[in-house]
Design an enzyme around this catalytic site. Structure first.
Site, PDB file in Angstrom:
ATOM      1  N   GLU A  89       0.849  -1.219   0.000  1.00 19.20           N
ATOM      2  CA  GLU A  89       0.000   0.000   0.000  1.00 19.20           C
ATOM      3  C   GLU A  89       0.874   1.255   0.000  1.00 19.20           C
ATOM      4  OE1 GLU A  89      -3.290   0.267  -0.387  1.00 19.20           O
ATOM      5  OE2 GLU A  89      -4.133  -1.659   0.220  1.00 19.20           O
TER       6      GLU A  89
ATOM      7  N   ASN B 178      -7.998   3.137  -5.127  1.00 24.47           N
ATOM      8  CA  ASN B 178      -8.165   1.737  -5.521  1.00 24.47           C
ATOM      9  C   ASN B 178      -7.144   1.297  -6.566  1.00 24.47           C
ATOM     10  OD1 ASN B 178     -10.428   1.479  -3.849  1.00 24.47           O
ATOM     11  ND2 ASN B 178     -11.746   2.360  -5.430  1.00 24.47           N
TER      12      ASN B 178
ATOM     13  N   HIS C 207      -8.136  -7.517  -5.946  1.00 20.39           N
ATOM     14  CA  HIS C 207      -9.254  -8.198  -5.278  1.00 20.39           C
ATOM     15  C   HIS C 207      -9.617  -9.490  -6.023  1.00 20.39           C
ATOM     16  CE1 HIS C 207     -10.961  -4.549  -2.835  1.00 20.39           C
ATOM     17  NE2 HIS C 207      -9.869  -5.063  -2.316  1.00 20.39           N
TER      18      HIS C 207
HETATM   19  N1  LIG Z   1     -10.881   0.174   5.310  1.00 25.78           N
HETATM   20  C1  LIG Z   1      -9.993   0.459   4.392  1.00 25.78           C
HETATM   21  O1  LIG Z   1      -9.919   1.591   3.904  1.00 25.78           O
HETATM   22  C2  LIG Z   1      -9.037  -0.611   3.940  1.00 25.78           C
HETATM   23  C3  LIG Z   1      -7.924  -0.278   3.146  1.00 25.78           C
HETATM   24  C4  LIG Z   1      -7.024  -1.282   2.817  1.00 25.78           C
HETATM   25  C5  LIG Z   1      -7.233  -2.582   3.253  1.00 25.78           C
HETATM   26  N2  LIG Z   1      -8.323  -2.874   4.019  1.00 25.78           N
HETATM   27  C6  LIG Z   1      -8.552  -4.219   4.521  1.00 25.78           C
HETATM   28  O2  LIG Z   1      -7.522  -4.509   5.463  1.00 25.78           O
HETATM   29  C7  LIG Z   1      -7.383  -5.930   5.541  1.00 25.78           C
HETATM   30  C8  LIG Z   1      -5.916  -6.293   5.567  1.00 25.78           C
HETATM   31  O3  LIG Z   1      -5.339  -5.703   6.699  1.00 25.78           O
HETATM   32  P1  LIG Z   1      -3.925  -6.223   7.274  1.00 25.78           P
HETATM   33  O4  LIG Z   1      -2.975  -6.352   6.166  1.00 25.78           O
HETATM   34  O5  LIG Z   1      -3.618  -5.354   8.418  1.00 25.78           O
HETATM   35  O6  LIG Z   1      -4.239  -7.719   7.697  1.00 25.78           O
HETATM   36  P2  LIG Z   1      -4.729  -8.389   9.054  1.00 25.78           P
HETATM   37  O7  LIG Z   1      -5.607  -7.517   9.816  1.00 25.78           O
HETATM   38  O8  LIG Z   1      -5.229  -9.735   8.661  1.00 25.78           O
HETATM   39  O9  LIG Z   1      -3.373  -8.575   9.862  1.00 25.78           O
HETATM   40  C9  LIG Z   1      -2.360  -9.384   9.321  1.00 25.78           C
HETATM   41  C10 LIG Z   1      -1.767 -10.331  10.349  1.00 25.78           C
HETATM   42  O10 LIG Z   1      -0.895  -9.613  11.198  1.00 25.78           O
HETATM   43  C11 LIG Z   1      -1.140  -9.959  12.555  1.00 25.78           C
HETATM   44  N3  LIG Z   1      -0.746  -8.802  13.363  1.00 25.78           N
HETATM   45  C12 LIG Z   1      -1.405  -7.633  13.530  1.00 25.78           C
HETATM   46  N4  LIG Z   1      -0.669  -6.773  14.236  1.00 25.78           N
HETATM   47  C13 LIG Z   1       0.482  -7.409  14.542  1.00 25.78           C
HETATM   48  C14 LIG Z   1       1.650  -7.033  15.248  1.00 25.78           C
HETATM   49  N5  LIG Z   1       1.801  -5.803  15.744  1.00 25.78           N
HETATM   50  N6  LIG Z   1       2.645  -7.932  15.381  1.00 25.78           N
HETATM   51  C15 LIG Z   1       2.523  -9.185  14.841  1.00 25.78           C
HETATM   52  N7  LIG Z   1       1.450  -9.599  14.142  1.00 25.78           N
HETATM   53  C16 LIG Z   1       0.440  -8.707  13.998  1.00 25.78           C
HETATM   54  C17 LIG Z   1      -2.602 -10.280  12.581  1.00 25.78           C
HETATM   55  O11 LIG Z   1      -2.913 -11.051  13.682  1.00 25.78           O
HETATM   56  C18 LIG Z   1      -2.781 -11.012  11.253  1.00 25.78           C
HETATM   57  O12 LIG Z   1      -2.408 -12.348  11.387  1.00 25.78           O
HETATM   58  C19 LIG Z   1      -8.140  -6.505   4.374  1.00 25.78           C
HETATM   59  O13 LIG Z   1      -9.326  -7.077   4.855  1.00 25.78           O
HETATM   60  C20 LIG Z   1      -8.454  -5.301   3.506  1.00 25.78           C
HETATM   61  O14 LIG Z   1      -9.632  -5.455   2.768  1.00 25.78           O
HETATM   62  C21 LIG Z   1      -9.216  -1.908   4.364  1.00 25.78           C
END
Ligand SMILES: NC(=O)c1ccc[n+]([C@@H]2O[C@H](COP(=O)([O-])OP(=O)(O)OC[C@H]3O[C@@H](n4cnc5c(N)ncnc54)[C@H](O)[C@@H]3O)[C@@H](O)[C@H]2O)c1
Length: 347
Positions: free
Chosen positions: A179, A246, A253
């Site tokens: 990102e 996006n 996706h």
């Molecule tokens: N709302 C929005 O604007 C927006 C934008 C981009 C992505 N998203 C969404 O975000 C999601 C992906 O988020 P993500 O990449 O954070 O994934 P996630 O929330 O699944 O976290 C990834 C992994 O990291 C672990 N983790 C979290 N914090 C940690 C830490 N400090 N130390 C060790 N492990 C840790 C979690 O337990 C998980 O296993 C997707 O569902 C996507 O669709 C939303």
């Protein structure tokens, strides 16, 4: 410490970025909730790692298992039932501590519980620090696709502590970098008053970034969020400008869906989507070869996981059902110049 203000018709809020102990971040959350009833939705892994410092009342914690699949109806219902059981009122708070999965799900719960209660974001992954914790998109997934059920609902405050990022595994850290790279490719189109030249920073400081140098990470988080805030303030509900965020996501996706949300992380899929967009843009003469090679080189420097090409017919079918499709055409965000993108419709 830096603070970024977000000003929206639906309300203003602050994003606090500070390297500090997790206990200090917890104290900030506590002083925000100020004795009000609350429910903290915490990622299982984060609770395992930081539970000793996040001393919420244990009856007021919902532990969310790891994985994209957990952003579902069943957990949505469980969290709301727990909030009802705890007698949360319209004056109460839902706190999300975790990555984008935790934030998106907890935010959706907060937005619909009693027609909306206060919501606090404490992002703990790089992806959630630079992107998902700000801007107010909340969502859950269904078997029909990702993020198809959700709301626009802004948090009341965002507390970012880059110290959390030290324990992220390499793959999740790189996923967040996906990102970050996106923001470098869309910077000029974000119409932010400040110039950051993020693409140059990424190119020059790759080693420090990969080594998770605290100073550079804080700087990168601040830049990405200033760019995101600039876009969201101009178009909160994604009727126009916000679509640029996006970039890489339409194809990304589809990759996540075709692999059942299991094989690749969100950031890895977005990187594949951006590569696809650069190829498509060059084929359509929107950009020249030099920019495409420069961009692919920046991506290469970070050593992202290589995703193979999929059957384009299958990918196209999925892209047609994407929210970014208008029913007839697929809307692609494509590069048009250095750090610039635009939206294009394709049948
Ligand atoms: N709302 C929005 O604007 C927006 C934008 C981009 C992505 N998203 C969404 O975000 C999601 C992906 O988020 P993500 O990449 O954070 O994934 P996630 O929330 O699944 O976290 C990834 C992994 O990291 C672990 N983790 C979290 N914090 C940690 C830490 N400090 N130390 C060790 N492990 C840790 C979690 O337990 C998980 O296993 C997707 O569902 C996507 O669709 C939303």
């Amino acid at each position: 410490m830096s603070e970024i203000g977000v000003k929206l018709p639906s309300g203003s809020y602050s994003i606090h970025i500070k390297n500090e102990t997790v206990s200090e971040t917890f104290e900030k959350i506590k002083s925000f909730t100020d004795g009000r009833n609350y429910l903290a939705v915490i990622s299982e892994k984060v609770f395992r790692l930081y539970g000793k410092s996040l001393t919420f009342n244990k009856n007021h914690i919902f532990i969310l298992k790891d994985g994209e699949k957990e952003k579902n109806f069943s957990n949505y219902q469980k969290i709301l039932n727990k909030a009802l059981k705890l007698k949360l009122t319209r004056n109460s708070v839902i706190i999300a501590v975790g990555g984008g999965v935790t934030g998106d799900l907890a935010g959706f719960c907060a937005s619909t519980y009693m027609r909306g209660i206060d919501f606090v974001q404490v992002p703990t992954t790089l992806l959630s620090c630079v992107d998902s914790s700000v801007g107010g998109k909340t969502a859950i997934n269904t078997k029909y696709g990702k993020n198809l059920i959700g709301t626009f609902y802004q948090p009341k405050v965002v507390f970012i502590n880059p110290v959390f990022l030290k324990t992220l595994d390499e793959r999740q850290f790189k996923s967040g970098l996906g990102e970050v790279v996106k923001y470098a490719f869309i910077e000029k189109s974000c119409l932010c008053e400040e110039d950051f030249h993020l693409i140059n920073l990424l190119s020059e400081k790759t080693t420090e970034i990969i080594a998770r140098d605290e100073k550079i990470l804080s700087k990168i988080i601040e830049i990405c969020l200033k760019l995101k805030v600039s876009v969201v303030e101009k178009d909160e509900k994604e009727s126009d400008l916000r679509r640029i965020l996006n970039f890489g996501h339409t194809y990304g996706h589809a990759v996540e869906k075709i692999t059942n949300y299991k094989k690749y992380t969100h950031g890895e899929a977005v990187i594949a989507g951006m590569k696809f967009a650069f190829e498509l843009a060059q084929n359509k003469n929107l950009i020249d070869k030099n920019y495409k090679f420069f961009a692919l080189d920046v991506i290469k420097k970070f050593g992202f996981l290589q995703i193979p090409n999929f059957d384009i017919e299958k990918i196209n079918k999925i892209m047609e059902t994407d929210k970014k499709s208008n029913g007839k055409n697929v809307i692609f965000i494509l590069p048009t110049d250095y750090s610039s993108v635009d939206a294009f419709d394709y049948e």
